[in-house]
Design a protein around this motif. Structure first.
Motif, PDB file in Angstrom:
ATOM      1  N   MET A 116     -31.125  -2.322   0.624  1.00 49.78           N
ATOM      2  CA  MET A 116     -29.677  -2.358   0.782  1.00 49.78           C
ATOM      3  C   MET A 116     -29.286  -2.373   2.252  1.00 49.78           C
TER       4      MET A 116
ATOM      5  N   TYR B 287     -19.132  -2.919   4.813  1.00 45.13           N
ATOM      6  CA  TYR B 287     -20.052  -2.184   3.950  1.00 45.13           C
ATOM      7  C   TYR B 287     -21.434  -2.192   4.589  1.00 45.13           C
TER       8      TYR B 287
ATOM      9  N   PHE C  81      -7.892  -3.522   9.137  1.00 41.12           N
ATOM     10  CA  PHE C  81      -7.636  -2.108   9.421  1.00 41.12           C
ATOM     11  C   PHE C  81      -8.118  -1.729  10.818  1.00 41.12           C
TER      12      PHE C  81
ATOM     13  N   GLN D 231     -11.319   2.136   2.762  1.00 48.42           N
ATOM     14  CA  GLN D 231     -12.141   1.227   1.958  1.00 48.42           C
ATOM     15  C   GLN D 231     -11.450   0.920   0.626  1.00 48.42           C
TER      16      GLN D 231
ATOM     17  N   TYR E  59     -27.065  -6.952   9.622  1.00 50.49           N
ATOM     18  CA  TYR E  59     -26.321  -5.864   9.008  1.00 50.49           C
ATOM     19  C   TYR E  59     -25.333  -5.297  10.024  1.00 50.49           C
TER      20      TYR E  59
ATOM     21  N   TYR F 153      -7.101  -6.684  -2.079  1.00 53.41           N
ATOM     22  CA  TYR F 153      -7.696  -7.810  -2.817  1.00 53.41           C
ATOM     23  C   TYR F 153      -7.297  -7.777  -4.291  1.00 53.41           C
ATOM     24  N   SER F 154      -6.486  -6.785  -4.668  1.00 54.89           N
ATOM     25  CA  SER F 154      -6.144  -6.550  -6.072  1.00 54.89           C
ATOM     26  C   SER F 154      -7.398  -6.439  -6.942  1.00 54.89           C
ATOM     27  N   ALA F 155      -8.395  -5.706  -6.431  1.00 51.94           N
ATOM     28  CA  ALA F 155      -9.644  -5.539  -7.182  1.00 51.94           C
ATOM     29  C   ALA F 155      -9.430  -4.618  -8.379  1.00 51.94           C
TER      30      ALA F 155
ATOM     31  N   PRO G 153     -22.634   1.519  -4.835  1.00 56.79           N
ATOM     32  CA  PRO G 153     -23.540   1.407  -3.687  1.00 56.79           C
ATOM     33  C   PRO G 153     -23.352   2.527  -2.672  1.00 56.79           C
ATOM     34  N   ALA G 154     -22.111   2.968  -2.479  1.00 53.83           N
ATOM     35  CA  ALA G 154     -21.865   4.024  -1.494  1.00 53.83           C
ATOM     36  C   ALA G 154     -22.503   5.341  -1.927  1.00 53.83           C
TER      37      ALA G 154
ATOM     38  N   ILE H  42     -14.552 -10.909  -5.304  1.00 48.43           N
ATOM     39  CA  ILE H  42     -13.581 -10.184  -6.121  1.00 48.43           C
ATOM     40  C   ILE H  42     -12.538 -11.150  -6.683  1.00 48.43           C
ATOM     41  N   MET H  43     -12.158 -12.139  -5.877  1.00 50.60           N
ATOM     42  CA  MET H  43     -11.135 -13.080  -6.335  1.00 50.60           C
ATOM     43  C   MET H  43     -11.718 -14.195  -7.186  1.00 50.60           C
TER      44      MET H  43
ATOM     45  N   LEU I  45       0.836  -1.207   0.000  1.00 50.46           N
ATOM     46  CA  LEU I  45       0.000   0.000   0.000  1.00 50.46           C
ATOM     47  C   LEU I  45       0.870   1.256   0.000  1.00 50.46           C
TER      48      LEU I  45
ATOM     49  N   ARG J 149       0.951  -9.411  -3.054  1.00 46.08           N
ATOM     50  CA  ARG J 149      -0.443  -8.938  -2.997  1.00 46.08           C
ATOM     51  C   ARG J 149      -1.269  -9.630  -4.076  1.00 46.08           C
TER      52      ARG J 149
ATOM     53  N   GLN K 278     -14.502  -3.563 -10.542  1.00 49.32           N
ATOM     54  CA  GLN K 278     -14.983  -4.169  -9.293  1.00 49.32           C
ATOM     55  C   GLN K 278     -15.115  -3.121  -8.199  1.00 49.32           C
TER      56      GLN K 278
ATOM     57  N   TRP L 241     -24.213  -1.729   3.367  1.00 48.81           N
ATOM     58  CA  TRP L 241     -25.271  -2.296   2.521  1.00 48.81           C
ATOM     59  C   TRP L 241     -25.122  -3.805   2.331  1.00 48.81           C
ATOM     60  N   ARG L 242     -24.136  -4.383   2.990  1.00 48.62           N
ATOM     61  CA  ARG L 242     -23.997  -5.840   2.910  1.00 48.62           C
ATOM     62  C   ARG L 242     -24.217  -6.441   4.287  1.00 48.62           C
TER      63      ARG L 242
ATOM     64  N   ARG M   5     -18.795  -2.570  -6.730  1.00 47.94           N
ATOM     65  CA  ARG M   5     -18.984  -3.115  -5.382  1.00 47.94           C
ATOM     66  C   ARG M   5     -18.837  -2.083  -4.288  1.00 47.94           C
ATOM     67  N   LEU M   6     -18.136  -0.991  -4.576  1.00 46.96           N
ATOM     68  CA  LEU M   6     -17.941   0.003  -3.513  1.00 46.96           C
ATOM     69  C   LEU M   6     -18.510   1.376  -3.881  1.00 46.96           C
TER      70      LEU M   6
ATOM     71  N   LEU N 159      -8.518  -1.343   1.211  1.00 46.87           N
ATOM     72  CA  LEU N 159      -8.967  -2.725   1.426  1.00 46.87           C
ATOM     73  C   LEU N 159      -9.127  -3.431   0.075  1.00 46.87           C
ATOM     74  N   LEU N 160      -9.795  -2.740  -0.869  1.00 50.78           N
ATOM     75  CA  LEU N 160      -9.995  -3.366  -2.182  1.00 50.78           C
ATOM     76  C   LEU N 160      -8.662  -3.551  -2.900  1.00 50.78           C
ATOM     77  N   LYS N 161      -7.718  -2.646  -2.636  1.00 49.94           N
ATOM     78  CA  LYS N 161      -6.405  -2.814  -3.266  1.00 49.94           C
ATOM     79  C   LYS N 161      -5.730  -4.073  -2.726  1.00 49.94           C
TER      80      LYS N 161
END
Lengths: 262, 298
Positions: free
Chosen positions: B294, A95, A89, B194, A138, B201-203, B215-216, A110-111, A61, A80, B207, A97-98, B211-212, B197-199
């Motif tokens: 949601m 999220y 973190f 946020q 939630y 995951y190598s999104a 919706p946000a 994602i993977m 990062l 990574r 994506q 909404w999930r 996914r982020l 975090l997705l990084k």
């Protein structure tokens, strides 16, 4: 543990300098560190000592300015992309909404894990953090401690063998933190993962770690690396033993030495 | 009931002020008429007269309500050209004119919202667009739409586009702006953590978006849509003013002002307000359903 095994994290003369509006900030200076497989390494130090920055370099990062860093024998970027680590973190960052299960499933989606496999992994990860039964809730329906446990489950879901945790319990109260510390130890035993753990709590660092890396700021550097003499199996009341107090004392000394510079 | 009470109190105060204003506004005409007829006007007679004039300067609320009723239900049910007699909407009814304006509003709103979202996605993902588009979007809103509308109509007319589309484009011109501003803010709502975090995951960018970011941005989107639909309605009405349009609420307003038909003006205004309130209400319902599904509703 076999000594021949390749180190999981290996940093040599690692430097990182941030260019900011009012000059350079030496976040990491000549950091040398080797983390072996199955280690629980804590990074402790005052804010600005580079403990979080180091973890972020491991996670790709942040980019180091000079020096070398290998993660599982690869560059951090390759590690990574090979999904070598899960990152937790300071804030749970679920999220809203999930559902809890949906949040834990996020990395798997994602993977590109197949649906059925992902479902089984979500169930197993939630079981590891004792959140079975909360799948359909939630995040706002859960306490702060439970949210943080869900975020740990999210980092465990894809079975990376390194777990990087950046002050994961920093925002929680002492009672919840004790409980989560115990759970984390149990989880570490259970999974045999290598854990890098940033904290600013001395008892937390001593209680959890096999090695404690003491750091100090301006420039961010390592002042002491302590091999813990404590057994791997640790009940909470080990914190009242002389051995524990001796380690805690040495950590405190290290922190004080780092501070005497300024 | 607890929410109804404050709302009704405010409505009652507005109606009271409105009635109170009718008397002085319309008094002059009543006095002139009385003087011409050579009669003395008592205070009660003055009040009664000012609230029941044919062409008052300021029509009383009940007159506007009656006009609304007559130009909707009564006209369509019993009118010679009404829906019941001819099978088509009467061109003297506000339902007809309201629909003409509403259809332009909805088309314009759809175009404006689509454009707004596209621009916001571009601004968030492309640095060049980030630097270049926003100033133009802001500049576009500083030009008085009343000055711009005739030009848009004339230019489009010259290339053979007439009718609904020019009005919808003016609607879109006003409604894209709140959507751009809201969606840029919404798509940038996720914190650095946020995104980190997705990084880890190598999104991919896609994506991360679906996914982020998307919706946000939903709460922001609905807030912008409410502003946008109201702006779209204003745009459609304004577009009807300078074009000599014969149909639509704007045309009714204009015709009313030519012929001093204040009742017609006010009933068209109230009709516009009802349409706007209805559309904002519908978006509110969509918002509640979407965010509820949601899990983001409070």
């Amino acid at each position: 543990m076999s000594a021949a095994e390749a180190p999981v994290i290996e940093a040599q003369r690692l430097n990182l300098v941030f260019e900011t509006g009012d000059g350079q900030v030496h976040a990491l200076k000549d950091v040398d560190l080797t983390v072996r497989k199955g280690d629980f390494v804590s990074f402790i130090g005052p804010s600005g000592c580079g403990k979080t920055t180091f973890l972020r370099v491991v996670a790709d990062l942040e980019q180091p300015t000079s020096g070398s860093i290998r993660v599982n024998g690869m560059s951090p970027e390759a590690a990574r992309k090979a999904r070598a680590y899960g990152y937790v973190f300071q804030a749970a960052g679920l999220y809203p909404w999930r559902t809890i299960a949906g949040n834990v499933r996020l990395p798997l989606e994602i993977m590109g894990y197949p649906r059925a496999d992902a479902g089984a992994r979500v169930a197993r990860a939630l079981e590891l953090v004792e959140l079975t039964g909360f799948e359909k809730k939630y995040p706002w329906q859960l306490s702060g401690g439970m949210q943080q446990r869900a975020s740990i489950a999210r980092a465990l879901a894809f079975d990376a063998d390194i777990l990087l945790m950046d002050e994961p319990f920093g925002a929680l109260d002492e009672i919840v933190r004790d409980r989560l510390n115990e759970e984390l130890l149990r989880l570490w035993h259970h999974t045999g993962k290598t854990i890098g753990f940033v904290t600013h709590s001395i008892p937390e660092a001593v209680y959890l770690s096999t090695r404690i890396v003491v750091m100090s700021p301006r420039p961010g550097r390592i002042t002491d690396i302590i091999e813990s003499p404590l057994p791997r199996d640790r009940p909470l009341d080990i914190r009242d033993t002389p051995e524990f107090i001796a380690v805690a004392h040495r950590v405190r000394e290290g922190l004080r030495a780092g501070h005497s510079y300024d | 009931m607890r929410t109804a009470f404050p709302v009704l109190s405010v409505v009652a105060v507005i109606l009271a002020l409105w009635y109170a204003a009718c008397v002085p506004m319309n008094a002059q005409w009543a006095r002139d008429q009385a003087a011409r007829a050579g009669v003395e006007l008592s205070a009660t007679a003055l009040v009664t007269d000012t609230l029941a004039q044919q062409r008052p300067r300021l029509p009383a609320p009940h007159q506007v309500a009656a006009e609304l009723w007559n130009t909707t239900w009564v006209e369509e049910r019993h009118g010679r050209r009404g829906l019941w007699n001819t099978g088509t909407l009467s061109n003297r009814s506000l339902i007809y004119h309201g629909w003409v304006t509403l259809s332009a509003t909805l088309l314009g709103f759809a175009i404006g919202t689509g454009l707004g979202i596209l621009l916001a996605v571009g601004i968030v993902h492309n640095r060049a667009m980030d630097l270049s588009v926003m100033p133009w979007a802001i500049a576009s809103q500083t030009i008085p739409i009343l000055a711009l509308a005739p030009m848009i109509i004339v230019v489009l007319n010259a290339v053979g586009i007439t009718g609904l589309i020019p009005k919808a484009i003016i609607s879109a011109y006003l409604s894209f702006f709140p959507v751009v501003v809201g969606m840029v803010k919404g798509l940038r709502a996720p914190e650095a953590m946020q995104l980190d975090l997705l990084k880890t995951y190598s999104a991919s960018e896609a994506q991360t978006f679906f996914r982020l970011r998307l919706p946000a941005s939903m709460p922001y989107l609905f807030a912008s849509l409410k502003v946008g639909i109201a702006a779209a309605l204003v745009g459609a009405i304004v577009a009807e003013l300078p074009t000599g349009a014969v149909a639509g609420l704007g045309a009714r307003l204009l015709a009313g002002s030519y012929f001093g038909q204040t009742l017609q003006i006010w009933s068209a205004l109230v009709a516009a307000a009802i349409i706007a309130a209805g559309m904002v209400g519908l978006i509110g319902i969509a918002q509640r359903i979407t965010l509820g599904r949601m899990g983001m509703a409070r």
